[in-house]
Write a protein that holds these residues in place. Structure first.
Motif, PDB file in Angstrom:
ATOM      1  N   THR A  42       0.807  -1.221   0.000  1.00 34.90           N
ATOM      2  CA  THR A  42       0.000   0.000   0.000  1.00 34.90           C
ATOM      3  C   THR A  42       0.839   1.269   0.000  1.00 34.90           C
ATOM      4  OG1 THR A  42      -0.160   0.195   2.433  1.00 34.90           O
ATOM      5  CG2 THR A  42      -1.761  -1.229   1.322  1.00 34.90           C
ATOM      6  N   LEU A  43       2.130   1.159   0.283  1.00 29.43           N
ATOM      7  CA  LEU A  43       2.967   2.353   0.399  1.00 29.43           C
ATOM      8  C   LEU A  43       3.174   2.989  -0.973  1.00 29.43           C
ATOM      9  CD1 LEU A  43       5.615   1.042   2.947  1.00 29.43           C
ATOM     10  CD2 LEU A  43       3.754   2.661   3.391  1.00 29.43           C
ATOM     11  N   GLY A  44       2.904   4.284  -1.058  1.00 32.75           N
ATOM     12  CA  GLY A  44       3.003   4.974  -2.345  1.00 32.75           C
ATOM     13  C   GLY A  44       4.235   5.835  -2.510  1.00 32.75           C
ATOM     14  N   MET A  45       4.921   6.158  -1.398  1.00 32.36           N
ATOM     15  CA  MET A  45       6.114   6.991  -1.510  1.00 32.36           C
ATOM     16  C   MET A  45       7.297   6.185  -2.053  1.00 32.36           C
ATOM     17  SD  MET A  45       5.861   5.423   1.565  1.00 32.36           S
ATOM     18  CE  MET A  45       4.758   6.520   2.462  1.00 32.36           C
ATOM     19  N   PRO A  46       8.347   6.842  -2.568  1.00 35.49           N
ATOM     20  CA  PRO A  46       9.530   6.082  -2.992  1.00 35.49           C
ATOM     21  C   PRO A  46      10.110   5.285  -1.824  1.00 35.49           C
ATOM     22  CG  PRO A  46       9.664   8.362  -3.743  1.00 35.49           C
ATOM     23  CD  PRO A  46       8.507   8.292  -2.794  1.00 35.49           C
ATOM     24  N   ARG A  67      20.194  10.413  -0.572  1.00 35.48           N
ATOM     25  CA  ARG A  67      20.056  11.616  -1.401  1.00 35.48           C
ATOM     26  C   ARG A  67      19.265  11.300  -2.672  1.00 35.48           C
ATOM     27  NH1 ARG A  67      25.014  12.433  -1.802  1.00 35.48           N
ATOM     28  NH2 ARG A  67      25.273  13.782   0.012  1.00 35.48           N
ATOM     29  N   ARG A  68      19.596  10.189  -3.314  1.00 35.47           N
ATOM     30  CA  ARG A  68      18.896   9.822  -4.547  1.00 35.47           C
ATOM     31  C   ARG A  68      17.438   9.491  -4.282  1.00 35.47           C
ATOM     32  NH1 ARG A  68      23.118   6.032  -8.055  1.00 35.47           N
ATOM     33  NH2 ARG A  68      24.764   7.610  -8.281  1.00 35.47           N
ATOM     34  N   ASN A  69      17.167   8.812  -3.183  1.00 42.79           N
ATOM     35  CA  ASN A  69      15.784   8.428  -2.910  1.00 42.79           C
ATOM     36  C   ASN A  69      14.915   9.640  -2.600  1.00 42.79           C
ATOM     37  OD1 ASN A  69      13.963   6.243  -2.821  1.00 42.79           O
ATOM     38  ND2 ASN A  69      13.949   6.296  -0.576  1.00 42.79           N
ATOM     39  N   THR A  70      15.497  10.666  -1.993  1.00 39.66           N
ATOM     40  CA  THR A  70      14.706  11.869  -1.692  1.00 39.66           C
ATOM     41  C   THR A  70      14.338  12.635  -2.955  1.00 39.66           C
ATOM     42  OG1 THR A  70      16.637  13.332  -1.391  1.00 39.66           O
ATOM     43  CG2 THR A  70      15.823  12.134   0.560  1.00 39.66           C
ATOM     44  N   ARG A  71      14.994  12.318  -4.066  1.00 41.64           N
ATOM     45  CA  ARG A  71      14.705  13.012  -5.335  1.00 41.64           C
ATOM     46  C   ARG A  71      13.681  12.282  -6.183  1.00 41.64           C
ATOM     47  NH1 ARG A  71      21.094  13.708  -6.690  1.00 41.64           N
ATOM     48  NH2 ARG A  71      21.550  15.496  -5.332  1.00 41.64           N
ATOM     49  N   ARG A  72      13.338  11.062  -5.807  1.00 42.59           N
ATOM     50  CA  ARG A  72      12.419  10.261  -6.603  1.00 42.59           C
ATOM     51  C   ARG A  72      10.973  10.664  -6.341  1.00 42.59           C
ATOM     52  NH1 ARG A  72      12.937   4.668  -4.799  1.00 42.59           N
ATOM     53  NH2 ARG A  72      11.430   4.264  -6.454  1.00 42.59           N
ATOM     54  N   ARG A  73      10.129  10.335  -7.304  1.00 41.02           N
ATOM     55  CA  ARG A  73       8.693  10.573  -7.146  1.00 41.02           C
ATOM     56  C   ARG A  73       8.008   9.264  -6.796  1.00 41.02           C
ATOM     57  NH1 ARG A  73       6.453  14.844 -11.683  1.00 41.02           N
ATOM     58  NH2 ARG A  73       7.900  16.553 -11.216  1.00 41.02           N
ATOM     59  N   GLY A  74       6.975   9.367  -5.988  1.00 37.61           N
ATOM     60  CA  GLY A  74       6.226   8.184  -5.595  1.00 37.61           C
ATOM     61  C   GLY A  74       5.191   7.798  -6.633  1.00 37.61           C
ATOM     62  N   ARG A  75       4.394   6.825  -6.292  1.00 34.35           N
ATOM     63  CA  ARG A  75       3.304   6.377  -7.162  1.00 34.35           C
ATOM     64  C   ARG A  75       2.001   6.652  -6.437  1.00 34.35           C
ATOM     65  NH1 ARG A  75       2.194  -0.008  -6.129  1.00 34.35           N
ATOM     66  NH2 ARG A  75       1.888   0.280  -3.915  1.00 34.35           N
ATOM     67  N   ARG A  76       0.903   6.500  -7.147  1.00 30.86           N
ATOM     68  CA  ARG A  76      -0.402   6.664  -6.500  1.00 30.86           C
ATOM     69  C   ARG A  76      -0.592   5.543  -5.488  1.00 30.86           C
ATOM     70  NH1 ARG A  76      -4.168   9.983  -8.604  1.00 30.86           N
ATOM     71  NH2 ARG A  76      -5.843   8.649  -7.827  1.00 30.86           N
ATOM     72  N   PRO A  77      -0.955   5.878  -4.233  1.00 30.64           N
ATOM     73  CA  PRO A  77      -1.117   4.809  -3.237  1.00 30.64           C
ATOM     74  C   PRO A  77      -2.273   3.898  -3.579  1.00 30.64           C
ATOM     75  CG  PRO A  77      -1.929   6.915  -2.407  1.00 30.64           C
ATOM     76  CD  PRO A  77      -1.242   7.214  -3.717  1.00 30.64           C
ATOM     77  N   ARG A  78      -2.103   2.624  -3.232  1.00 33.21           N
ATOM     78  CA  ARG A  78      -3.169   1.636  -3.437  1.00 33.21           C
ATOM     79  C   ARG A  78      -3.998   1.538  -2.163  1.00 33.21           C
ATOM     80  NH1 ARG A  78       0.171  -3.308  -6.362  1.00 33.21           N
ATOM     81  NH2 ARG A  78       0.930  -2.102  -8.140  1.00 33.21           N
ATOM     82  N   PRO A  79      -5.259   1.112  -2.294  1.00 33.82           N
ATOM     83  CA  PRO A  79      -6.051   0.935  -1.076  1.00 33.82           C
ATOM     84  C   PRO A  79      -5.467  -0.164  -0.202  1.00 33.82           C
ATOM     85  CG  PRO A  79      -7.193   0.027  -3.005  1.00 33.82           C
ATOM     86  CD  PRO A  79      -6.010   0.794  -3.534  1.00 33.82           C
ATOM     87  N   ALA A  80      -5.684  -0.050   1.092  1.00 31.68           N
ATOM     88  CA  ALA A  80      -5.178  -1.055   2.024  1.00 31.68           C
ATOM     89  C   ALA A  80      -5.771  -2.416   1.703  1.00 31.68           C
ATOM     90  CB  ALA A  80      -5.508  -0.645   3.466  1.00 31.68           C
ATOM     91  N   PHE A  81      -5.020  -3.465   1.982  1.00 31.29           N
ATOM     92  CA  PHE A  81      -5.472  -4.832   1.728  1.00 31.29           C
ATOM     93  C   PHE A  81      -6.805  -5.084   2.428  1.00 31.29           C
ATOM     94  CE2 PHE A  81      -5.586  -9.359   2.868  1.00 31.29           C
ATOM     95  CZ  PHE A  81      -5.450  -9.922   1.606  1.00 31.29           C
ATOM     96  N   GLY A  82      -7.767  -5.514   1.668  1.00 32.34           N
ATOM     97  CA  GLY A  82      -9.074  -5.828   2.233  1.00 32.34           C
ATOM     98  C   GLY A  82      -9.997  -4.634   2.353  1.00 32.34           C
TER      99      GLY A  82
END
Length: 267
Positions: free
Chosen positions: A195-199, A248-263
């Motif tokens: 469910t995590l949407g951030m990088p 440093r590299r991870n703080t520059r990345r963009r996340g994805r749209r979060p998915r709904p929680a399982f269930g």
């Protein structure tokens, strides 16, 4: 009223990077990583509940209460989104924080995180918890590191000073016994990680003697994985410049749209 959590602050900038050390450690172990991250960012390096200058703070007793306590402390500081970096137990805490309040986490960097598989080297962690003198602390750190790594002197000294605080050793011994009961650790369900949407970046030493590197297998497809060849469990001390660059590299990345929680029902 219990004292506030201790966090050492460094630098200034639009990004805030929050560093969470592993079990039995303290904020001072991040010294070389922080030097490599600065300037241009704000860094908060916490002493986890039950450790160092947060010895008597609320949140001691495992990853879940610690995650709640740090989220509360960050809210009290009126920060916006933060970039979380956690090592070992601190990685489990950072993951639980991101699951609890994902809207407050801009990125997640996990260094040999706890909670990703049941296996754990209980005997070594219990020995480390009880280590009181410099030689034994050094020996435990060496046993947790890759074969070519020597524990930095400033880290050994910081952990020795920390263990001189009244009550610190007993808290570590009790916590280690709880964490490694039956030589197993609690596991964060994989469907929750999805469910995590951030990088999310996971970093693991190929020769980790505390948490086996194969716990990094089967991660959600959107997680990135970086293996550190011949490194052990103590990645912060073994490869501080590499860790700073990964963060440093991870703080520059963009996340994805979060998915709904399982269930959970789709909205």
């Amino acid at each position: 009223m219990l004292p506030s959590l201790n966090a050492a602050e460094h630098g200034a900038g639009s990004k805030t990077i929050v560093l969470l050390h592993g079990f039995g450690s303290c904020h001072e172990i991040w010294r070389d990583v922080i030097s490599a991250l600065l300037p241009g960012v704000r860094v908060l390096a916490y002493d986890l509940p039950g450790h160092g200058n947060s010895l008597e703070c609320d949140g001691n007793g495992g990853a879940k209460p610690a995650a709640r306590a740090i989220l509360t402390d960050l809210a009290d500081r009126r920060l916006g989104k933060v970039h979380l970096v956690g090592h070992s137990m601190g990685g489990a805490i950072a993951t639980l924080m991101a699951l609890a309040e994902p809207e407050r986490v801009a990125s997640l960097t996990l260094l040999a995180p706890g909670g990703f598989g049941p296996e754990i080297n209980g005997p070594l962690l219990r020995r480390y918890a009880a280590a009181a003198d410099r030689d034994e602390i050094h020996a435990c750190l060496a046993a947790m590191s890759g074969s070519g790594s020597l524990p930095p002197g400033h880290v050994v000294e910081a952990l020795f000073r920390m263990r001189q605080r009244p009550g610190q050793l007993q808290i570590l011994v009790d916590t280690a016994a709880m964490m490694t009961k039956d030589d197993r650790q609690g596991v964060i369900p994989g469907e929750r990680l999805e469910t995590l949407g951030m990088p999310v970046m996971v970093v693991w030493g190929t020769d980790d003697p505390v948490l086996p590197v194969d716990q990094a297998e089967g991660l959600p497809a959107h997680f990135r994985l970086h293996h550190v060849l011949k490194a052990g469990h103590m990645l912060v001390e073994e490869a501080p410049d590499l860790i700073a660059e990964v963060v440093r590299r991870n703080t520059r990345r963009r996340g994805r749209r979060p998915r709904p929680a399982f269930g959970a029902a789709a909205s």
